[in-house]
Scaffold this motif. Sequence first.
Motif, PDB file in Angstrom:
ATOM      1  N   LEU A  75       6.465  68.334  10.452  1.00 51.40           N
ATOM      2  CA  LEU A  75       7.287  69.167  11.328  1.00 51.40           C
ATOM      3  C   LEU A  75       6.600  69.498  12.649  1.00 51.40           C
ATOM      4  O   LEU A  75       7.240  69.964  13.593  1.00 51.40           O
ATOM      5  CB  LEU A  75       7.662  70.474  10.622  1.00 51.40           C
ATOM      6  CG  LEU A  75       8.442  70.360   9.307  1.00 51.40           C
ATOM      7  CD1 LEU A  75       8.809  71.751   8.803  1.00 51.40           C
ATOM      8  CD2 LEU A  75       9.687  69.506   9.475  1.00 51.40           C
ATOM      9  N   ALA A  76       5.295  69.237  12.709  1.00 51.85           N
ATOM     10  CA  ALA A  76       4.526  69.621  13.897  1.00 51.85           C
ATOM     11  C   ALA A  76       4.960  68.862  15.140  1.00 51.85           C
ATOM     12  O   ALA A  76       4.812  69.356  16.263  1.00 51.85           O
ATOM     13  CB  ALA A  76       3.036  69.405  13.643  1.00 51.85           C
ATOM     14  N   VAL A  86      14.920  69.696  10.096  1.00 48.39           N
ATOM     15  CA  VAL A  86      13.983  69.685   8.964  1.00 48.39           C
ATOM     16  C   VAL A  86      14.430  68.666   7.926  1.00 48.39           C
ATOM     17  O   VAL A  86      13.634  67.863   7.432  1.00 48.39           O
ATOM     18  CB  VAL A  86      13.872  71.087   8.330  1.00 48.39           C
ATOM     19  CG1 VAL A  86      13.116  71.020   7.006  1.00 48.39           C
ATOM     20  CG2 VAL A  86      13.176  72.042   9.281  1.00 48.39           C
ATOM     21  N   GLN A  87      15.716  68.679   7.597  1.00 49.14           N
ATOM     22  CA  GLN A  87      16.223  67.752   6.594  1.00 49.14           C
ATOM     23  C   GLN A  87      16.030  66.301   7.040  1.00 49.14           C
ATOM     24  O   GLN A  87      15.643  65.441   6.243  1.00 49.14           O
ATOM     25  CB  GLN A  87      17.691  68.030   6.306  1.00 49.14           C
ATOM     26  CG  GLN A  87      18.214  67.253   5.101  1.00 49.14           C
ATOM     27  CD  GLN A  87      19.634  67.626   4.765  1.00 49.14           C
ATOM     28  OE1 GLN A  87      20.524  67.466   5.582  1.00 49.14           O
ATOM     29  NE2 GLN A  87      19.844  68.116   3.546  1.00 49.14           N
ATOM     30  N   LEU A 103      10.987  74.626   2.159  1.00 47.13           N
ATOM     31  CA  LEU A 103      10.635  74.550   3.575  1.00 47.13           C
ATOM     32  C   LEU A 103      11.884  74.624   4.450  1.00 47.13           C
ATOM     33  O   LEU A 103      11.905  75.333   5.465  1.00 47.13           O
ATOM     34  CB  LEU A 103       9.869  73.246   3.829  1.00 47.13           C
ATOM     35  CG  LEU A 103       9.178  73.093   5.182  1.00 47.13           C
ATOM     36  CD1 LEU A 103       8.285  74.284   5.496  1.00 47.13           C
ATOM     37  CD2 LEU A 103       8.358  71.795   5.206  1.00 47.13           C
ATOM     38  N   GLU A 104      12.940  73.901   4.049  1.00 47.48           N
ATOM     39  CA  GLU A 104      14.210  73.981   4.783  1.00 47.48           C
ATOM     40  C   GLU A 104      14.738  75.406   4.795  1.00 47.48           C
ATOM     41  O   GLU A 104      15.207  75.907   5.826  1.00 47.48           O
ATOM     42  CB  GLU A 104      15.239  73.049   4.148  1.00 47.48           C
ATOM     43  CG  GLU A 104      16.604  73.112   4.815  1.00 47.48           C
ATOM     44  CD  GLU A 104      17.731  72.658   3.890  1.00 47.48           C
ATOM     45  OE1 GLU A 104      18.048  71.462   3.928  1.00 47.48           O
ATOM     46  OE2 GLU A 104      18.275  73.503   3.145  1.00 47.48           O
ATOM     47  N   MET A 105      14.667  76.070   3.649  1.00 48.35           N
ATOM     48  CA  MET A 105      15.181  77.431   3.523  1.00 48.35           C
ATOM     49  C   MET A 105      14.447  78.389   4.461  1.00 48.35           C
ATOM     50  O   MET A 105      15.068  79.230   5.132  1.00 48.35           O
ATOM     51  CB  MET A 105      15.030  77.899   2.077  1.00 48.35           C
ATOM     52  CG  MET A 105      15.514  79.310   1.789  1.00 48.35           C
ATOM     53  SD  MET A 105      15.202  79.692   0.046  1.00 48.35           S
ATOM     54  CE  MET A 105      15.639  81.425   0.011  1.00 48.35           C
ATOM     55  N   GLY A 268      17.304  69.432  -2.982  1.00 50.86           N
ATOM     56  CA  GLY A 268      16.603  69.284  -1.708  1.00 50.86           C
ATOM     57  C   GLY A 268      16.968  70.294  -0.647  1.00 50.86           C
ATOM     58  O   GLY A 268      16.513  70.183   0.489  1.00 50.86           O
ATOM     59  N   GLY A 269      17.804  71.287  -0.981  1.00 46.86           N
ATOM     60  CA  GLY A 269      18.091  72.329  -0.011  1.00 46.86           C
ATOM     61  C   GLY A 269      19.544  72.738   0.042  1.00 46.86           C
ATOM     62  O   GLY A 269      20.413  72.153  -0.605  1.00 46.86           O
TER      63      GLY A 269
END
Length: 368
Positions: A75-76, A86-87, A103-105, A268-269
């Motif tokens: 993500l950097a 993100v997804q 992480l998505e959340m 996955g989110g």
Amino acid sequence: MKLTGIELRRIGLPLVSPFRTSFGTQTQRDILLIRAVTDAAEGWGECVTLVDPAYSEEYVDGAVDVLTRFLIPALASADQLDGAAVQTILGGFKGHRMAKAALEMAVLDAELTSLGRPLARELGAVHDRVPCGVSVGIMDSVPQLLDAVQGYVEEGYLRVKLKIEPGWDIEPVRAVRERFGEQLLLQVDANTAYTLADARHLAKLDPFDLLLIEQPLDEDDILGHARLAQLMTTPMCLDESITSARSAAAAISFGACSVVNIKPGRVGGYLEARRIHDVCLAHGVAVWCGGMLETGIGRAANVALAALPGFTLPGDTSGSNRYYHQDITEPFVLDDGHLAVPTGAGIGVAPRPEYLNEVTTWSQWVPL
């Protein structure tokens, strides 16, 4: 929105009582939380992995590893970040859906908090409260089970789910149905404990007028579930088998299910969970929101998801006191069998700092 860093934090919370399923017994939850810090706001996510790869191939130590070595560094490179980005970025890595979902959340919570928008509204919620069921683990005896169910019914839960396994199935279900009558919404969850060779035995559940039987066979046995659905009158529900909107569409086309349990961490989110909801809604397949013994962080997001129009069955979005004496957020409290959908920006809740620090067992700051 620019991501500046991620805090990983593990907490230990004892359960109110042991929770036993066909894949093991939990007495305490080792929970991984994620705090995403951006230039606009911060957000929280909860990873629903267990400590060992018993429910799925994921586990807490593995989630920490893949997050720190691969997912967070990926993500950097993003100049501007939101949940959809993100997804897309994390889609370049295979598996690890629970770590990705957390992480998505966290990023979604930060994004929506900065914009002043609730997650429920972003997902497309149409309700301001959701009906709640309760999941009852495998007990040492039928009288103990009946006492537990009695307590949950008196609390106001609108649906009861019984965990089953070979040797603990027909008689416990019979006892609960005889004790509480046909007015009780009742379903069972096998967590993949059976094979198609058990079809004749499982068909003995049909006379009890169950809402559904959840995931009786192995997660990759879609054809087996389709065949079992033909041999039983009890509606077939898939849980572990559903990992994406694509897998949901395939299972529906094969006739493997008429109900789907959507667990955001497993798929996955929350963005993928919404896609699964949309696929099921288009095919007339009922959905409900499953649970993984979440704290108030994950519970808030699950309640927001369960307010979408296709969620027509009570889910496992129980009150906080079902699992924890003290939650890390303000507790979710059952009101007439329902939980209120959070209306604040993002997921609408945040941890209470003092108690969060008290139950923290490990933390790590990952700068970007």
